[in-house]
Design an enzyme around this catalytic site. Structure first.
Site, PDB file in Angstrom:
ATOM      1  N   CYS A   1       0.842  -1.196   0.000  1.00  0.00           N
ATOM      2  CA  CYS A   1       0.000   0.000   0.000  1.00  0.00           C
ATOM      3  C   CYS A   1       0.882   1.253   0.000  1.00  0.00           C
ATOM      4  CB  CYS A   1      -0.903   0.004   1.234  1.00  0.00           C
ATOM      5  SG  CYS A   1      -2.039   1.395   1.245  1.00  0.00           S
TER       6      CYS A   1
ATOM      7  N   CYS B   1       0.777   4.676   6.809  1.00  0.00           N
ATOM      8  CA  CYS B   1       0.179   4.486   8.145  1.00  0.00           C
ATOM      9  C   CYS B   1       1.166   3.677   9.010  1.00  0.00           C
ATOM     10  CB  CYS B   1      -1.148   3.751   8.022  1.00  0.00           C
ATOM     11  SG  CYS B   1      -2.206   4.416   6.712  1.00  0.00           S
TER      12      CYS B   1
ATOM     13  N   CYS C   1       0.433   0.023  10.215  1.00  0.00           N
ATOM     14  CA  CYS C   1      -0.096  -1.001   9.307  1.00  0.00           C
ATOM     15  C   CYS C   1       0.971  -1.887   8.668  1.00  0.00           C
ATOM     16  CB  CYS C   1      -0.924  -0.333   8.217  1.00  0.00           C
ATOM     17  SG  CYS C   1      -1.762  -1.562   7.185  1.00  0.00           S
TER      18      CYS C   1
ATOM     19  N   CYS D   1     -16.925  -8.464   5.335  1.00  0.00           N
ATOM     20  CA  CYS D   1     -16.236  -7.193   5.097  1.00  0.00           C
ATOM     21  C   CYS D   1     -14.957  -7.441   4.296  1.00  0.00           C
ATOM     22  CB  CYS D   1     -15.907  -6.572   6.446  1.00  0.00           C
ATOM     23  SG  CYS D   1     -15.050  -5.000   6.294  1.00  0.00           S
TER      24      CYS D   1
ATOM     25  N   CYS E   1     -19.805  -5.325   3.371  1.00  0.00           N
ATOM     26  CA  CYS E   1     -19.073  -4.122   3.784  1.00  0.00           C
ATOM     27  C   CYS E   1     -17.770  -4.104   2.998  1.00  0.00           C
ATOM     28  CB  CYS E   1     -18.796  -4.188   5.281  1.00  0.00           C
ATOM     29  SG  CYS E   1     -17.687  -2.885   5.857  1.00  0.00           S
TER      30      CYS E   1
ATOM     31  N   CYS F   1     -19.152   3.011   8.562  1.00  0.00           N
ATOM     32  CA  CYS F   1     -18.458   2.339   9.661  1.00  0.00           C
ATOM     33  C   CYS F   1     -17.152   3.106   9.842  1.00  0.00           C
ATOM     34  CB  CYS F   1     -18.188   0.884   9.274  1.00  0.00           C
ATOM     35  SG  CYS F   1     -17.089   0.025  10.409  1.00  0.00           S
TER      36      CYS F   1
ATOM     37  N   ARG G   1     -17.814  -1.949  17.763  1.00  0.00           N
ATOM     38  CA  ARG G   1     -17.140  -3.217  17.417  1.00  0.00           C
ATOM     39  C   ARG G   1     -15.800  -3.354  18.123  1.00  0.00           C
ATOM     40  NH1 ARG G   1     -17.537  -2.821  12.261  1.00  0.00           N
ATOM     41  NH2 ARG G   1     -19.680  -3.475  12.552  1.00  0.00           N
TER      42      ARG G   1
HETATM   43  N1  SAM Z   1      -6.772   0.659   3.324  1.00  0.00           N
HETATM   44  C1  SAM Z   1      -8.034   0.986   3.862  1.00  0.00           C
HETATM   45  C2  SAM Z   1      -7.962   2.096   4.879  1.00  0.00           C
HETATM   46  O1  SAM Z   1      -6.896   2.334   5.434  1.00  0.00           O
HETATM   47  O2  SAM Z   1      -8.999   2.698   5.108  1.00  0.00           O
HETATM   48  C3  SAM Z   1      -8.750  -0.200   4.466  1.00  0.00           C
HETATM   49  C4  SAM Z   1      -7.947  -1.259   5.183  1.00  0.00           C
HETATM   50  S1  SAM Z   1      -7.119  -0.729   6.662  1.00  0.00           S
HETATM   51  C5  SAM Z   1      -6.092  -2.089   7.004  1.00  0.00           C
HETATM   52  C6  SAM Z   1      -8.446  -0.776   7.858  1.00  0.00           C
HETATM   53  C7  SAM Z   1      -8.143  -0.422   9.275  1.00  0.00           C
HETATM   54  O3  SAM Z   1      -7.395  -1.447   9.903  1.00  0.00           O
HETATM   55  C8  SAM Z   1      -7.320   0.808   9.544  1.00  0.00           C
HETATM   56  O4  SAM Z   1      -8.062   1.995   9.418  1.00  0.00           O
HETATM   57  C9  SAM Z   1      -6.883   0.577  10.984  1.00  0.00           C
HETATM   58  O5  SAM Z   1      -7.842   1.117  11.883  1.00  0.00           O
HETATM   59  C10 SAM Z   1      -6.892  -0.947  11.115  1.00  0.00           C
HETATM   60  N2  SAM Z   1      -5.536  -1.478  11.350  1.00  0.00           N
HETATM   61  C11 SAM Z   1      -4.550  -1.640  10.446  1.00  0.00           C
HETATM   62  N3  SAM Z   1      -3.451  -2.137  11.025  1.00  0.00           N
HETATM   63  C12 SAM Z   1      -3.715  -2.266  12.339  1.00  0.00           C
HETATM   64  C13 SAM Z   1      -2.970  -2.711  13.475  1.00  0.00           C
HETATM   65  N4  SAM Z   1      -1.700  -3.093  13.349  1.00  0.00           N
HETATM   66  N5  SAM Z   1      -3.570  -2.733  14.679  1.00  0.00           N
HETATM   67  C14 SAM Z   1      -4.851  -2.334  14.810  1.00  0.00           C
HETATM   68  N6  SAM Z   1      -5.609  -1.889  13.777  1.00  0.00           N
HETATM   69  C15 SAM Z   1      -5.055  -1.850  12.566  1.00  0.00           C
HETATM   70  C1  DTB Z   2     -11.233  -2.073  11.399  1.00  0.00           C
HETATM   71  O1  DTB Z   2     -11.418  -1.029  12.035  1.00  0.00           O
HETATM   72  N1  DTB Z   2     -10.483  -3.082  11.822  1.00  0.00           N
HETATM   73  C2  DTB Z   2     -10.410  -4.133  10.812  1.00  0.00           C
HETATM   74  C3  DTB Z   2     -11.431  -3.619   9.745  1.00  0.00           C
HETATM   75  N2  DTB Z   2     -11.781  -2.322  10.228  1.00  0.00           N
HETATM   76  C4  DTB Z   2     -11.047  -3.585   8.335  1.00  0.00           C
HETATM   77  C5  DTB Z   2      -9.025  -4.355  10.336  1.00  0.00           C
HETATM   78  C6  DTB Z   2      -8.037  -4.698  11.435  1.00  0.00           C
HETATM   79  C7  DTB Z   2      -6.733  -4.980  10.788  1.00  0.00           C
HETATM   80  C8  DTB Z   2      -5.684  -5.432  11.755  1.00  0.00           C
HETATM   81  C9  DTB Z   2      -4.369  -5.641  11.097  1.00  0.00           C
HETATM   82  C10 DTB Z   2      -4.344  -6.715  10.056  1.00  0.00           C
HETATM   83  O2  DTB Z   2      -4.913  -7.816  10.255  1.00  0.00           O
HETATM   84  O3  DTB Z   2      -3.697  -6.495   9.003  1.00  0.00           O
HETATM   85 FE1  SF4 Z   3      -2.861   1.160   3.372  1.00  0.00          FE
HETATM   86 FE2  SF4 Z   3      -2.768  -0.034   5.737  1.00  0.00          FE
HETATM   87 FE3  SF4 Z   3      -2.982   2.604   5.620  1.00  0.00          FE
HETATM   88 FE4  SF4 Z   3      -5.084   1.046   4.866  1.00  0.00          FE
HETATM   89  S1  SF4 Z   3      -4.213   1.225   6.904  1.00  0.00           S
HETATM   90  S2  SF4 Z   3      -4.276   2.847   3.812  1.00  0.00           S
HETATM   91  S3  SF4 Z   3      -3.958  -0.694   3.978  1.00  0.00           S
HETATM   92  S4  SF4 Z   3      -1.227   1.387   4.880  1.00  0.00           S
END
Ligand code: SAM
Ligand code: DTB
Ligand code: SF4
Length: 330
Positions: free
Chosen positions: A49, A53, A56, A93, A125, A185, A257
């Site tokens: 990506c 972030c 992530c 989702c 979703c 959401c 959630r």
């Molecule tokens: N890329 C899209 C976005 O960022 O909106 C959708 C997928 S992103 C992985 C969805 C959510 O996963 C993020 O907004 C964040 O709240 C959660 N997330 C990602 N990595 C995480 C982590 N290591 N621990 C907890 N939540 C995480």
């Molecule tokens: C949200 O708030 N938490 C979910 C869903 N929306 C998409 C994602 C959590 C991702 C946790 C890190 C991972 O598994 O990559």
């Molecule tokens: Fe990309 Fe992860 Fe950020 Fe979503 S949370 S925009 S998947 S880097």
């Protein structure tokens, strides 16, 4: 009703007993208190990506050696959706590691997938990054009922965590989702090094959206090795519970959630989260790329607590009946 930060601080800092009591009162008035919504997550396009972030594992800026995957085809995703339905989930989702949703062939394939999952009778979703209005409309048309787009933290702390986009871009996307007629959401992550006030400011932004989100995922940071936040300690249990209870009081009709981080929580902490007003979880042994509890453990726990799967239609009926907003200062 627009909340000030001070009003929210006054709720959050109540004695824990009173805070939970108030959250329970709101929960019993506006929700089915024995119901827990069961959602399943599927990563349909993983890794690489362009966003930075810091939390992530899918960010190309991180050093997590994640297996990259192109957008999965409809058939592959459908197999998981069928299994999720059999496993008891009512919402499916789909998440993609995109900055912006692509056009052309990939988007057409996505619409086909959304339509097929929706035809299974599951609530669909998507969480795919930023949308153009036409794309939001097309997703809704194909059967996507809900779009997940998190604010993740406060406006003030945002640039400490993400520099490739702004907080206002997130809010703008949420507006497009609403405009298209999808449910919103939106929630965030606790435990990234932000202050208590940052958490409350995030809740303030969410609660002051008009209308506030239909569901609010509260994630505990999973500190993934190779991300800039790898050394963060897991969030304090009682601070986490307070955030859940405050979200429940501020947004009585939303689904709160209990999202990422449950593998680090014992049964007692999860019970406290339900007492604080959480009424939705992700079911299945994987979130997007990280582990989630086994669904057999979750069913065992729900059974122990006497909680059951929430029927989405029943939940809507309760929301329709539950009338005026609760007075939180009574
Ligand atoms: N890329 C899209 C976005 O960022 O909106 C959708 C997928 S992103 C992985 C969805 C959510 O996963 C993020 O907004 C964040 O709240 C959660 N997330 C990602 N990595 C995480 C982590 N290591 N621990 C907890 N939540 C995480
Ligand atoms: C949200 O708030 N938490 C979910 C869903 N929306 C998409 C994602 C959590 C991702 C946790 C890190 C991972 O598994 O990559
Ligand atoms: Fe990309 Fe992860 Fe950020 Fe979503 S949370 S925009 S998947 S880097």
């Amino acid at each position: 009703m627009q909340y000030t930060l001070e009003e929210i601080q006054n709720i959050y800092h109540l004695p824990l007993t009173t805070l939970i009591y108030r959250a329970q009162a709101v929960h019993h008035k506006f929700q089915d208190p024995s119901g827990v919504q069961l959602c399943t997550l599927k990563s349909i396009k993983t890794g690489a990506c362009p966003e930075d972030c810091k939390y992530c594992p899918q960010s190309a800026h991180s050093e997590v050696g994640i297996e990259k995957e192109a957008l999965l085809d409809t058939e592959t995703i459908l197999q998981d959706a069928v299994a999720a339905k059999k496993g008891g989930a009512t919402r499916f989702c789909m998440g993609a590691a995109w900055r912006r949703v692509p056009h052309g062939e990939q988007f057409e394939s996505l619409l086909n997938t959304v339509q097929s999952v929706s035809d299974l009778g599951m609530e669909v979703c998507c969480t795919l990054g930023s949308l153009e209005q036409e794309q939001a409309n097309a997703l809704k048309e194909a059967g996507c009922a809900v779009y997940n787009h998190n604010l993740d933290t406060s406006r003030e702390f945002y640039s400490e965590i993400i520099t490739t986009r702004t907080f206002d871009e997130r809010l703008d996307n949420i507006r497009k989702v609403r405009e298209a007629g999808m449910e919103v959401c939106s929630g965030g992550i606790i435990g990234m090094g932000e202050s208590i006030d940052d958490r409350l400011k995030m809740l303030q932004e969410l609660a002051n959206l008009d209308p506030y989100p239909d569901s609010v995922p509260i994630n505990a940071l999973i500190a993934c090795k190779g991300t800039p936040l790898e050394s963060q300690k897991f969030v304090d249990s009682f601070e986490f519970v307070r955030v859940i209870a405050t979200a429940r009081i501020l947004m009585p009709k939303t689904m709160v959630r209990l999202s990422a981080g449950r593998t680090e929580m014992n049964d007692e902490l999860q019970a406290l989260c339900y007492l604080a007003g959480a009424n939705s979880i992700f079911l299945g042994d994987k979130l997007l790329t990280t582990a989630n509890p086994d669904s057999s453990d979750d069913y065992r726990l729900l059974n122990k607590f006497g909680l059951t799967s929430l029927d989405p239609d029943q939940a809507r009926a309760i929301h329709a009946r539950s009338g005026e907003e609760a007075s939180i200062f009574a």
